[in-house]
Design an enzyme around this catalytic site. Structure first.
Site: not given
Ligand code: AMP
Ligand code: MG
Length: 515
Positions: A136, A267, A277
């Site tokens: 998180g 996403d 993002d």
């Molecule tokens: P991202 O690659 O940053 O777009 O993230 C892909 C998914 O992973 C999304 O659902 C994010 O919210 C989740 N996510 C990425 N990093 C974390 C983290 N450190 N803790 C919780 N969820 C994460």
């Molecule tokens: Mg993302």
């Protein structure tokens, strides 16, 4: 480290809310989100405050006072906010990934602003029901990159989520190494993603899908109502068409400035056509269509030159999600066809602007001839991996120089010819360019080019310097970069070093999905 409990609400003065909140998203109901509280972080400190954005939005000074430091850290709640995390799904690296959701971004609500209602999210504010295995949190390193790049993109005139402030905490966060935590407060009219629609479609929950589409049209994309006229009154076809056009515009802008997003999963695609993002993004140094900025992207799916096609692939996923609402397969395919003409048109116009050849009304044969000119130049640049930003800026300067000369000379082009090995090839291209442009127009063209070709972009090594200093407790370089990047077309005398070619060590920087 155990977390202190949430402290009392922040309000000024006498419990009047500092921001004027609404929560239209919550009207969608509990299938769309989970209400929750941010998880507090230890010893928060301001790392950056975006005064210009605060003023632009008409939000009060008090937002950046010490009590609000606690609110932006997730240690207190602003009066009137209603924190939640939304659920979405998506395709990651070409594969259906199932349910994802806001795993670390916490939505506070929509605050009234001089630019209309703005949603505020705290990214890195703790676990949510959608965190899966994640903690998180966001690390300071990636949060600085997001903060600076959001504002750099805005400065470049590229649609993006914005960054309001950045809070750092010494709380340890484990990635490849131990790092420290940070929270970015980001702002956008809506954080809806393609993945929100894919989620309800995949679940076969047509009621929710329709509710969501109606919400998006009513509150964020009202232009769909007019656009529906083009699609026999079909509002959902109009929605897809609107998103398709915004995405085509966005991609043209990314390509024209050499921006690589790095993780164009569905996403990470904004319904509003915003850049969203910021992870392993990169502005190209040397021009290379095959450049892969994300070290986790082994296949090069998201290489610079593939981004426009990936966007189309992603639009296809959105179309599949909306297909049951549109309820007309032929129409859905027809909407998607639009991208194939719109994207090249927007990219062509963006590249023509970089050459100083503006004019939306230019006839088709002229556009085609200009595109040949662009392609020839890009091939030349790719052959030598010429620095993308430096080349275009130098070309703009050279046009200004030539405009003041009695007659064109090869020496007048030295600002660009010095950047390549194959001078004869570039000189030949320059003579074609000059023929097309007509020397008489050079003065106006040069000015136009200086407004189309930035002097400053957030290169990896510049961000890295700010990150290393911030990790050592000095946040000043963040502000220095922010001030340059928010007006990247200005000269900023004395700051030339920030516009120079990257140092050798920049090539060794490895940027992965880890953030
Ligand atoms: P991202 O690659 O940053 O777009 O993230 C892909 C998914 O992973 C999304 O659902 C994010 O919210 C989740 N996510 C990425 N990093 C974390 C983290 N450190 N803790 C919780 N969820 C994460
Ligand atoms: Mg993302």
């Amino acid at each position: 480290m155990s977390s202190p409990p949430l402290v009392s609400p922040v309000s000024h003065p006498h419990d009047l809310p500092v921001l004027d909140w609404t929560h239209r998203l919550t009207q969608l109901g509990p299938r769309f989100f989970t209400h929750l509280q941010p998880t507090p972080v230890a010893a928060p400190r301001w790392a950056a405050r975006n005064e210009a954005l605060r003023v632009e939005l008409g939000w009060p000074n008090a937002l950046f006072d010490d009590e609000h430091l606690q609110a932006f850290a997730g240690n207190a709640l602003m009066v009137g906010s209603q924190p939640l995390a939304t659920v979405y799904s998506g395709h990651q690296f070409g594969q259906w990934a199932g349910q994802l959701g806001d795993g670390r971004a916490i939505w506070l609500g929509e605050a009234a602003s001089a630019q209309g209602p703005q949603e505020i999210q705290l990214k890195g504010a703790g676990r949510t029901p959608y965190s899966r295995g994640g903690d998180g949190r966001a690390v300071l390193r990636s949060s600085i990159r997001e903060y600076l790049c959001s504002e750099a993109m805005h400065g470049l005139g590229i649609p993006t989520t914005r960054a309001l402030c950045l809070v750092a905490s010494p709380e340890p966060v484990r990635r490849e190494t131990m790092e420290s935590a940070a929270v970015v407060a980001r702002v956008a009219p809506s954080f809806l993603r393609f993945g929100h629609f894919e989620h309800f479609s995949a679940q076969g929950d047509m009621d929710s899908l329709r509710l969501l589409a109606d919400h998006a049209i009513a509150h964020h994309l009202p232009e769909c109502r007019e656009r529906a006229v083009l699609w026999q009154g079909n509002m959902y076809a109009a929605l897809l068409d609107e998103v398709q056009e915004r995405t085509a515009k966005l991609l043209a802008k990314w390509q024209a400035v050499g921006f690589c997003h790095g993780v164009m999963n569905t996403d990470n695609m904004s319904l509003l056509g915003l850049t969203i993002d910021y992870g392993p993004f990169q502005f190209l140094d040397g021009f290379d269509p095959g450049h892969i900025c994300n070290h986790s992207d082994h296949q090069g799916r998201y290489a610079y030159g593939r981004q426009p096609n990936v966007a189309y692939w992603n639009l296809y996923c959105l179309a599949q999600a909306l297909a049951s609402l549109i309820d007309d397969q032929e129409m859905t395919l027809q909407v998607l066809e639009g991208y194939k003409t719109l994207f090249p048109r927007y990219l062509g116009d963006a590249m023509r602007a970089k050459l100083g050849l503006v004019g939306d009304l230019a006839p088709e044969f002229e556009r085609e001839a200009d595109w040949t000119l662009v392609e020839d130049l890009m091939q030349l640049m790719a052959a030598e991996k010429v620095d993308f930003t430096v080349f275009w800026r130098q070309l703009s300067q050279a046009v200004v120089v030539q405009s003041t000369a009695v007659a064109l000379t090869d020496a007048g082009w030295s600002g660009v010819t010095d950047l390549v090995l194959d001078r004869p090839r570039l000189l030949k291209w320059l003579s074609l360019y000059t023929e097309r442009a007509g020397q008489n127009n050079f003065a106006a063209m040069g000015q136009q080019m200086l407004r189309s070709n930035p002097k400053f972009v957030l290169r990896n090594h510049l961000a890295e310097i700010a990150i290393r200093q911030a990790q050592a407790g000095d946040f000043s370089e963040i502000d220095t970069l922010y001030n340059l990047l928010k007006s990247p077309f200005d000269e900023h005398p004395g700051m030339q070093a920030y516009a120079d070619l990257p140092p050798d060590w920049a090539g060794q920087l490895e940027i992965s999905c880890s953030s």
